[in-house]
Design an enzyme around this catalytic site. Structure first.
Site, mmCIF file in Angstrom:
data_model
loop_
_atom_site.group_PDB
_atom_site.id
_atom_site.type_symbol
_atom_site.label_atom_id
_atom_site.label_comp_id
_atom_site.label_asym_id
_atom_site.label_seq_id
_atom_site.Cartn_x
_atom_site.Cartn_y
_atom_site.Cartn_z
ATOM 1 N N GLU A 189 -8.784 -4.937 -6.246
ATOM 2 C CA GLU A 189 -8.391 -3.679 -5.602
ATOM 3 C C GLU A 189 -8.900 -2.439 -6.329
ATOM 4 O O GLU A 189 -8.757 -1.327 -5.822
ATOM 5 C CB GLU A 189 -6.869 -3.615 -5.447
ATOM 6 N N SER A 247 0.836 -1.194 0.000
ATOM 7 C CA SER A 247 0.000 0.000 0.000
ATOM 8 C C SER A 247 0.879 1.256 0.000
ATOM 9 O O SER A 247 1.670 1.430 -0.919
ATOM 10 C CB SER A 247 -0.966 -0.044 1.191
ATOM 11 N N HIS A 255 -7.490 -5.466 -1.285
ATOM 12 C CA HIS A 255 -6.316 -4.740 -0.784
ATOM 13 C C HIS A 255 -5.792 -5.331 0.521
ATOM 14 O O HIS A 255 -4.587 -5.270 0.786
ATOM 15 C CB HIS A 255 -6.684 -3.270 -0.593
#
Length: 280
Positions: free
Chosen positions: A208, A149, A261
């Site tokens: 995602e 991330s 994610h």
């Protein structure tokens, strides 16, 4: 009640020269093999370290079958009880971007402190890495950095600004949306050091960019994740990296099907171990 103990793991606190406190999680194989060992520096250490250490402990037992050598893992975290320190990581993992160019947050919320990536890189390069090398026999030809991330964004930023820092970079679900123009400007001027080729792995989960139930909630979170183009950005930027660094970078891209994610993290870490910590 007995406290849980992860065999081979140890924890130590460090204060950077800039006055910032970090909690460093280290896993080493037991018994320690002779000779220098690969090392993987892992961001978001509080939450990622237990996953990575357990995966490495299991897979490195039979390196000839798994392709994962006994190695050192260094999780870089914070002296807090939380799995993720959102405030600290947002500052440490993001490149310096002018206020007027900051990406939008869901609900147009204000950003906290951002843009501390260079100071954090100073800590890793000039303080943490030397301390680890003094304590453990590290193979300089098998060093790696993993981030997810914002950590993936930081990993790419580190590659483009300090390509000699590690030999392998793993950017999992990189938040390229935070600073796409900055990254591409740096990529345009990228020059790898005159030494062995660097290896880069970019990963992302197929969900995602949207597609899960809840992505069309009343708030704007669903439109926000679609606007961030996580899958497209990861695929496109890895291709751009490959073209720009044709003579100096070996770039791989992997998309994990049916992972979002959060759920993609264990898969990304497992692949990162095989990618960065293979036996010589």
């Amino acid at each position: 009640m007995i406290d849980a103990v992860l065999p081979g793991a140890s924890v130590r606190d460090m204060r950077s020269n800039a006055g910032h406190d970090y909690r460093i999680f280290v896993w080493q194989p037991e018994p320690r093999p002779r000779g220098p060992l690969p090392v993987l520096y892992l961001l978001d250490g509080n939450g990622m370290f237990p996953i990575a250490a357990a995966a490495l402990a299991l897979q490195s037992r039979r390196a000839e079958r798994t392709g994962v050598a006994p190695s050192i893992i260094v999780g870089i975290g914070y002296p807090a009880a939380h799995w993720i320190d959102a405030r600290r990581r947002t500052c440490d993992y993001t490149p310096p971007v002018a206020g007027g160019r900051l990406a939008q947050r869901p609900g147009n919320r204000e950003w906290g402190e951002t843009g501390g990536a260079d100071h954090f890189l100073d800590f890793i390069q000039h303080e943490l890495a030397p301390a680890i090398s003094n304590e453990f026999p590290i193979d300089p030809d098998r060093t790696a950095l993993f981030g997810h991330s914002f950590g993936g964004l930081f990993a790419l930023y580190a590659l483009l600004t300090r390509p000699a820092l590690v030999r392998s970079t793993i950017a999992a679900s990189p938040s390229i949306w935070f600073a796409p123009d900055d990254l591409r400007e740096r990529l345009a001027n990228f020059a790898a050091p005159p030494m062995a080729r660097r290896r880069v792995l970019v990963t992302v989960g197929s969900l995602e960019q949207g597609g899960m139930s809840g992505d069309n909630d009343a708030d704007d979170y669903g439109s926000w994740i679609r606007r961030n183009r996580m899958v497209d950005n990861a695929r496109e930027f890895s291709a751009e990296l490959g073209r720009a660094g044709d003579a100096s970078l070996d770039v791989s891209f992997r998309m994990f099907e049916d992972e979002n994610h959060a759920s993609v993290v264990p898969s990304a870490i497992s692949l990162a171990l095989r990618f960065a910590l293979s036996p010589k």
